[in-house]
Each structure stands twice: as C-alpha cells, then as structure tokens.
Motif scaffolding. Structure first.
Motif, PDB file in Angstrom:
ATOM      1  N   LEU A 172     -37.726   9.017  55.183  1.00 35.29           N
ATOM      2  CA  LEU A 172     -36.283   9.171  54.982  1.00 35.29           C
ATOM      3  C   LEU A 172     -35.783   9.378  53.519  1.00 35.29           C
ATOM      4  CD1 LEU A 172     -34.994   5.599  56.253  1.00 35.29           C
ATOM      5  CD2 LEU A 172     -34.159   7.613  56.823  1.00 35.29           C
ATOM      6  N   PHE A 173     -36.703   9.199  52.788  1.00 36.04           N
ATOM      7  CA  PHE A 173     -36.352   9.356  51.400  1.00 36.04           C
ATOM      8  C   PHE A 173     -36.008  10.791  50.979  1.00 36.04           C
ATOM      9  CE2 PHE A 173     -37.463  10.117  46.684  1.00 36.04           C
ATOM     10  CZ  PHE A 173     -36.266   9.763  46.257  1.00 36.04           C
ATOM     11  N   ASN A 174     -37.540  11.368  51.398  1.00 38.78           N
ATOM     12  CA  ASN A 174     -37.450  12.915  51.244  1.00 38.78           C
ATOM     13  C   ASN A 174     -36.623  13.798  51.731  1.00 38.78           C
ATOM     14  OD1 ASN A 174     -39.768  12.539  49.085  1.00 38.78           O
ATOM     15  ND2 ASN A 174     -41.284  12.512  50.779  1.00 38.78           N
ATOM     16  N   ALA A 176     -33.721  12.927  52.614  1.00 40.56           N
ATOM     17  CA  ALA A 176     -32.326  12.530  52.101  1.00 40.56           C
ATOM     18  C   ALA A 176     -32.183  13.423  50.862  1.00 40.56           C
ATOM     19  CB  ALA A 176     -32.199  10.924  51.790  1.00 40.56           C
ATOM     20  N   MET A 177     -33.165  13.611  50.055  1.00 41.78           N
ATOM     21  CA  MET A 177     -33.099  14.043  48.564  1.00 41.78           C
ATOM     22  C   MET A 177     -32.972  15.733  49.022  1.00 41.78           C
ATOM     23  SD  MET A 177     -33.067  12.280  46.162  1.00 41.78           S
ATOM     24  CE  MET A 177     -31.968  11.311  47.079  1.00 41.78           C
ATOM     25  N   GLY A 178     -33.774  16.088  50.023  1.00 42.39           N
ATOM     26  CA  GLY A 178     -33.578  17.593  50.483  1.00 42.39           C
ATOM     27  C   GLY A 178     -32.224  17.794  50.815  1.00 42.39           C
ATOM     28  N   CYS A 180     -29.326  16.468  49.588  1.00 46.79           N
ATOM     29  CA  CYS A 180     -28.553  16.318  48.495  1.00 46.79           C
ATOM     30  C   CYS A 180     -28.874  17.633  47.721  1.00 46.79           C
ATOM     31  CB  CYS A 180     -28.959  15.062  47.534  1.00 46.79           C
ATOM     32  SG  CYS A 180     -28.538  13.804  48.010  1.00 46.79           S
ATOM     33  N   SER A 181     -30.195  18.041  47.459  1.00 52.82           N
ATOM     34  CA  SER A 181     -30.465  19.187  46.805  1.00 52.82           C
ATOM     35  C   SER A 181     -29.860  20.474  47.675  1.00 52.82           C
ATOM     36  CB  SER A 181     -32.210  19.499  46.975  1.00 52.82           C
ATOM     37  OG  SER A 181     -32.614  18.869  45.784  1.00 52.82           O
ATOM     38  N   ARG A 182     -29.879  20.641  48.778  1.00 52.46           N
ATOM     39  CA  ARG A 182     -29.334  21.824  49.775  1.00 52.46           C
ATOM     40  C   ARG A 182     -27.762  21.774  49.212  1.00 52.46           C
ATOM     41  NH1 ARG A 182     -32.936  20.645  53.714  1.00 52.46           N
ATOM     42  NH2 ARG A 182     -31.171  18.975  54.531  1.00 52.46           N
ATOM     43  N   GLY A 208     -40.109  16.346  39.110  1.00 45.17           N
ATOM     44  CA  GLY A 208     -39.560  15.477  40.189  1.00 45.17           C
ATOM     45  C   GLY A 208     -38.749  16.354  41.183  1.00 45.17           C
ATOM     46  N   GLY A 209     -39.213  17.497  41.569  1.00 47.12           N
ATOM     47  CA  GLY A 209     -38.372  18.361  42.028  1.00 47.12           C
ATOM     48  C   GLY A 209     -38.279  18.296  43.619  1.00 47.12           C
ATOM     49  N   GLY A 210     -38.942  17.375  44.270  1.00 46.76           N
ATOM     50  CA  GLY A 210     -38.856  16.865  45.747  1.00 46.76           C
ATOM     51  C   GLY A 210     -39.616  18.028  46.401  1.00 46.76           C
ATOM     52  N   VAL A 229     -42.836  23.079  40.760  1.00 47.15           N
ATOM     53  CA  VAL A 229     -42.359  21.913  40.865  1.00 47.15           C
ATOM     54  C   VAL A 229     -43.490  20.989  40.458  1.00 47.15           C
ATOM     55  CG1 VAL A 229     -41.807  20.338  42.711  1.00 47.15           C
ATOM     56  CG2 VAL A 229     -40.602  22.765  42.699  1.00 47.15           C
ATOM     57  N   LEU A 230     -43.204  20.075  39.643  1.00 45.10           N
ATOM     58  CA  LEU A 230     -44.237  18.918  39.620  1.00 45.10           C
ATOM     59  C   LEU A 230     -43.796  17.589  40.229  1.00 45.10           C
ATOM     60  CD1 LEU A 230     -46.406  17.751  37.635  1.00 45.10           C
ATOM     61  CD2 LEU A 230     -45.005  16.943  36.295  1.00 45.10           C
ATOM     62  N   GLU A 231     -44.524  17.112  40.968  1.00 46.06           N
ATOM     63  CA  GLU A 231     -44.083  15.995  42.054  1.00 46.06           C
ATOM     64  C   GLU A 231     -45.428  15.308  42.243  1.00 46.06           C
ATOM     65  OE1 GLU A 231     -42.393  14.103  43.829  1.00 46.06           O
ATOM     66  OE2 GLU A 231     -40.314  14.905  43.676  1.00 46.06           O
ATOM     67  N   LEU A 232     -45.160  13.884  42.609  1.00 46.94           N
ATOM     68  CA  LEU A 232     -45.947  12.951  42.818  1.00 46.94           C
ATOM     69  C   LEU A 232     -47.094  13.638  43.953  1.00 46.94           C
ATOM     70  CD1 LEU A 232     -43.956   9.800  43.097  1.00 46.94           C
ATOM     71  CD2 LEU A 232     -45.680  10.450  41.254  1.00 46.94           C
ATOM     72  N   PRO A 233     -48.468  13.204  43.984  1.00 49.95           N
ATOM     73  CA  PRO A 233     -49.410  13.815  44.855  1.00 49.95           C
ATOM     74  C   PRO A 233     -48.828  13.403  46.551  1.00 49.95           C
ATOM     75  CG  PRO A 233     -50.520  12.561  43.353  1.00 49.95           C
ATOM     76  CD  PRO A 233     -49.186  12.428  42.901  1.00 49.95           C
ATOM     77  N   ASP A 251     -48.039  13.371  37.299  1.00 57.32           N
ATOM     78  CA  ASP A 251     -47.168  12.302  36.772  1.00 57.32           C
ATOM     79  C   ASP A 251     -46.599  12.622  35.606  1.00 57.32           C
ATOM     80  OD1 ASP A 251     -46.311  10.038  35.876  1.00 57.32           O
ATOM     81  OD2 ASP A 251     -48.014   8.708  35.993  1.00 57.32           O
ATOM     82  N   MET A 252     -45.161  12.715  35.655  1.00 59.88           N
ATOM     83  CA  MET A 252     -44.420  13.455  34.517  1.00 59.88           C
ATOM     84  C   MET A 252     -44.636  12.458  33.263  1.00 59.88           C
ATOM     85  SD  MET A 252     -40.935  12.501  36.261  1.00 59.88           S
ATOM     86  CE  MET A 252     -40.214  10.892  37.003  1.00 59.88           C
ATOM     87  N   MET A 253     -44.897  11.270  33.454  1.00 55.87           N
ATOM     88  CA  MET A 253     -44.835  10.350  32.356  1.00 55.87           C
ATOM     89  C   MET A 253     -46.107  10.766  31.565  1.00 55.87           C
ATOM     90  SD  MET A 253     -42.810   8.078  32.696  1.00 55.87           S
ATOM     91  CE  MET A 253     -41.700   7.619  33.920  1.00 55.87           C
ATOM     92  N   GLU A 254     -47.238  11.505  32.105  1.00 52.32           N
ATOM     93  CA  GLU A 254     -48.465  12.086  31.277  1.00 52.32           C
ATOM     94  C   GLU A 254     -48.249  13.347  30.897  1.00 52.32           C
ATOM     95  OE1 GLU A 254     -50.443   9.597  30.606  1.00 52.32           O
ATOM     96  OE2 GLU A 254     -49.491   8.196  31.821  1.00 52.32           O
ATOM     97  N   LYS A 265     -33.574  17.114  37.623  1.00 51.27           N
ATOM     98  CA  LYS A 265     -32.323  16.924  38.614  1.00 51.27           C
ATOM     99  C   LYS A 265     -32.277  15.673  39.110  1.00 51.27           C
ATOM    100  CE  LYS A 265     -30.076  19.259  42.379  1.00 51.27           C
ATOM    101  NZ  LYS A 265     -30.578  18.396  43.377  1.00 51.27           N
ATOM    102  N   PHE A 266     -31.494  14.656  38.961  1.00 50.69           N
ATOM    103  CA  PHE A 266     -31.432  13.311  39.631  1.00 50.69           C
ATOM    104  C   PHE A 266     -32.474  12.709  39.461  1.00 50.69           C
ATOM    105  CE2 PHE A 266     -28.019  15.648  42.190  1.00 50.69           C
ATOM    106  CZ  PHE A 266     -27.156  15.419  41.491  1.00 50.69           C
ATOM    107  N   VAL A 267     -33.217  12.780  38.335  1.00 50.08           N
ATOM    108  CA  VAL A 267     -34.591  12.363  38.038  1.00 50.08           C
ATOM    109  C   VAL A 267     -34.296  11.010  37.056  1.00 50.08           C
ATOM    110  CG1 VAL A 267     -36.987  12.227  36.950  1.00 50.08           C
ATOM    111  CG2 VAL A 267     -36.201  13.970  38.507  1.00 50.08           C
ATOM    112  N   ASN A 270     -33.058   7.254  37.454  1.00 48.00           N
ATOM    113  CA  ASN A 270     -34.110   6.384  37.846  1.00 48.00           C
ATOM    114  C   ASN A 270     -34.888   5.515  37.151  1.00 48.00           C
ATOM    115  OD1 ASN A 270     -34.991   9.162  40.578  1.00 48.00           O
ATOM    116  ND2 ASN A 270     -33.440   7.482  40.769  1.00 48.00           N
ATOM    117  N   TRP A 271     -34.880   6.070  35.666  1.00 48.92           N
ATOM    118  CA  TRP A 271     -35.771   5.347  34.894  1.00 48.92           C
ATOM    119  C   TRP A 271     -34.962   4.630  33.575  1.00 48.92           C
ATOM    120  CZ3 TRP A 271     -40.523   5.279  36.584  1.00 48.92           C
ATOM    121  CH2 TRP A 271     -40.778   6.187  37.433  1.00 48.92           C
ATOM    122  N   SER A 272     -35.668   3.565  33.206  1.00 47.49           N
ATOM    123  CA  SER A 272     -34.973   2.962  32.006  1.00 47.49           C
ATOM    124  C   SER A 272     -35.050   3.687  30.754  1.00 47.49           C
ATOM    125  CB  SER A 272     -36.139   1.722  31.545  1.00 47.49           C
ATOM    126  OG  SER A 272     -37.265   2.459  31.039  1.00 47.49           O
TER     127      SER A 272
END
Ligand SMILES: C[S@@+](CC[C@H](N)C(=O)[O-])C[C@H]1O[C@@H](n2cnc3c(N)ncnc32)[C@H](O)[C@@H]1O
Length: 362
Positions: A172-174, A176-178, A180-182, A208-210, A229-233, A251-254, A265-267, A270-272
């Motif tokens: 559902l999430f991926n 939805a993001m697709g 928004c990106s289109r 976080g480019g989905g 694109v860097l994304e979660l595995p 992991d973009m944190m690392e 983009k819209f990343v 989501n974060w503090s």
C-alpha cells in the motif's frame, strides 16, 4: 436582535461541530468510492453518469445497497468531490479528476495525475488505527521507546520497520509513494529545466527514492545525469532491474553513495531534527568531491499560504506526528538544520503550492 444573532451563531456552531465530529466519515466515503472505481467509471461514461449508468463498475454491489450508495454520493457532492449536474447524475470535479486512473489518451494505465493509491493508503485502517492512539501518545513520556509514535503504539513497530514487516501495508505504502512521485516528477523536471538546476551535474543519488519513479524521470529528461537510488533493502529487493537507474540497498543514516547531487524528496519530513542533521551530514559527505555539488530537497516549506493550503499543511504535519518522528518545517527551521549539518547557504524555489525545491550548498 442580539438573541437572534446568538441563536444563529449557536446553530451555525452546532452544524460546524457536527461536520468536524463526523469528518472521518468523509474520508471513509472517499475511500469507498475509490475502491469501487467510481471516479474512473464516471470518466469512462464521458464525464457524467447516473448510478445505473455505472452498472458494470458497480456490479459487486447488491441492488439493495444502491440507495445507500446514492446517500454516499450526496455527502461527496456536498464535500465538493463530485458535482450533481442534474438530479441523480454525477460528474467529476477537479478533486475527483485526481482519482481517475486512465491516462489522458483514455488508455487504461495509471495516469500520472492519479492520486487514488495515495488516498486509499492514507484512509486505510493502518492510518486510522495509528491516529486513534494520538490522545494516549500525547500523555506518554518521550523516553518510552514503545510509545515513540502513535503508529508504533498501534502496530508495535516504527513506520518504516512495519513497511518491511507487513506485506499488505508495505505494498500500500510503496504504491502510494509511486503515485505521489508520478504526480510531482513532471513538475520537478519542468521546474528544474527552467531553473537550470541540473546544468553541469553528472550524477545524482535519490536517497529514500522509493521505486525510482523520480530518478527515472530525471534520467529521461537529463540524459547527462547518471541516476541511482538509495533505499532500504526491503524496497530494493522487490524491484525489477531496468538498467536506467541503479538501486543501492542501504541505510541513509550510515552511508550515502557519492554523487554530484543528493536528492531528498519527501524524506526529511519523516524524521526528527536530530535524524535530519544526521542524514544531511551523510549527504554532505557524499557530495564533498563533486564540481556542481549540492543537496536538493523537495519538501514542504510551511508558512505563507492560502487558507486551504494552510489547512493541508497542518493536516500533513499531524500526519507526520501520528506516523513518524517528523514534522512539516518552516523556513527558519530548515535554515537551522542546514547550519547544524555544516551547509553554508540555500535557495528555496516554490514548485507546487507549499512544496518547494530547496538547493542546499556546502
Ligand atoms: C515518504 S517516502 C518518500 C519516497 C520518495 N522519495 C517519494 O518522494 O515518493 C520515504 C522513503 O524513505 C525510505 N527510507 C526510510 N528509511 C530509510 C533509510 N534508513 N535509508 C534509506 N531509505 C529509507 C522509505 O523506504 C521510503 O521509500
């Protein structure tokens, strides 16, 4: 006279309170008509249709429920989602046109302006269950790790951990993001072209480019820019390899792979603040050797807006509070993050209402 005014005010306040109290039913009615494919069906009928004109699209609904459906449509007409052009005949408004799946030539493939998958996700039981924990969450201490967000309280995991854990939610999430990106990709490419944002740029990493929708649009419009694109595995694992864009699991944190430009983009919303500074520092390290180096952020810059946009921003902000540790930020807050992450200057280009393209320079 005063009593009449007071009475009128009281009645108005009463009606307003009812509308706010039952506002969630508008979302549910909207969710239902998308699931039934009504906006696309009206579009295929030439832009205006009665419920009986929509028989094929409505075939899963028993005849006995059709009167209920017309009550649902009445609410959505009152809310501006549809128009009742003559009694019982419904047509699309600019809002419901965003829910039509056919592309502009009538082909039955998802139109670049179709946001129905986003609305279905945002009105899903996953979001509702999370938002219902808001009052309880507000009373929890910050150091309670199980109560980091209302989403975590409802589902037992943080938002992005849960996208990997629950297949239905992840899809559902991926999707939805697709969608928004289109929707924004064309606008971004058009605005970037005019503003020469990509002049001299040879490489870009969309962090976080989905599913790579935005990176592919950039690679197509600016062939001199090598895009990755860097994304979660969990996201990268399910994607087909097409050779246009390289996908890197991480992991973009690392770590952020090196490129002239890092796109976020819209990343960051989501974060503090603390996590944003960390992501921005990794991004700064990634661009440290490029000649045309910069970070491009596409996100909301809250503030100066029409009443409608202001309410949309405020709702988005609460959505971030419910789902993540993030927030929508105004220019002052963005500026503070850039300074804390070691950047020296930035330039804001509004591209889509309150959403802006921010170029940030080392
Ligand atoms: C709100 S979505 C935005 C997606 C895309 N940029 C867009 O505009 O449609 C945030 C994305 O960040 C990714 N993400 C979350 N945590 C991440 C991490 N630690 N490293 C890399 N990507 C991450 C998520 O998988 C998700 O696709």
């Amino acid at each position: 006279m005063a009593a009449t005014t007071n009475n009128a005010e009281l009645l108005q306040a009463h009606a307003d309170l009812w509308c706010h109290t039952f506002g969630y039913l508008k979302s549910m009615a909207l969710h239902s008509v998308i699931k039934l494919g009504i906006p696309t069906a009206i579009h295929r009928c030439g832009g205006g249709a009665s419920l009986s004109d929509l028989q094929v699209a409505l075939s899963p609904i028993p005849k006995s429920k059709w009167p209920c459906l017309s009550r649902l449509m009445k609410l959505l007409v009152a809310s501006g989602i549809f128009r009742e052009s003559e009694p019982g005949v419904y047509s699309l408004t600019p809002v419901s046109r965003l829910l039509v799946e056919d592309d502009i030539d009538g082909n039955q493939q998802t139109a670049s302006t179709c946001l129905s998958k986003f609305t279905v996700m945002a009105t899903s039981p996953f979001h509702f269950a999370a938002s219902q924990r808001l009052p309880e969450w507000l009373m929890k201490n910050e150091d309670d790790a199980d109560a980091e967000t209302p989403f975590k309280m409802a589902h037992g995991a943080g938002f992005f951990a849960y996208t990997g854990r629950d297949l239905e939610f992840g899809t559902l999430f991926n999707d939805a993001m697709g969608a928004c990106s289109r929707f924004t990709a064309e606008i971004v490419v058009r605005e970037c072209g005019g503003a020469e944002v990509f002049a001299g740029v040879t490489s870009l990493v969309d962090v976080g480019g989905g599913d790579g929708t935005t990176a592919k649009a950039i690679a197509k419009a600016f062939p001199h820019v090598r895009c990755s694109v860097l994304e979660l595995p969990q996201v990268v694992d399910g994607l087909p390899v097409d050779g246009v864009v390289e996908f890197v699991a991480g992991d973009m944190m690392e770590f952020v792979p090196q490129a002239d430009v890092v796109l976020l983009k819209f990343v960051l919303h989501n974060w503090s603040d603390e996590d944003c500074v960390r992501i921005l520092k990794r991004s700064n390290e990634a661009i440290s050797t490029g000649a045309n180096r910069k970070v491009i952020i596409i996100d909301t810059v809250a503030g100066s807006a029409s009443k409608q946009t202001f309410e949309a921003q405020a709702l988005n902000d609460i959505c971030m509070m419910v789902l993540t540790t993030g927030a929508e930020r105004d220019e002052e807050k963005w500026h503070r993050l850039f300074l804390d992450a070691g950047f020296s200057r930035y330039k804001i280009n509004p591209i889509l209402g309150s959403q802006s393209l921010i170029e940030v320079f080392p």
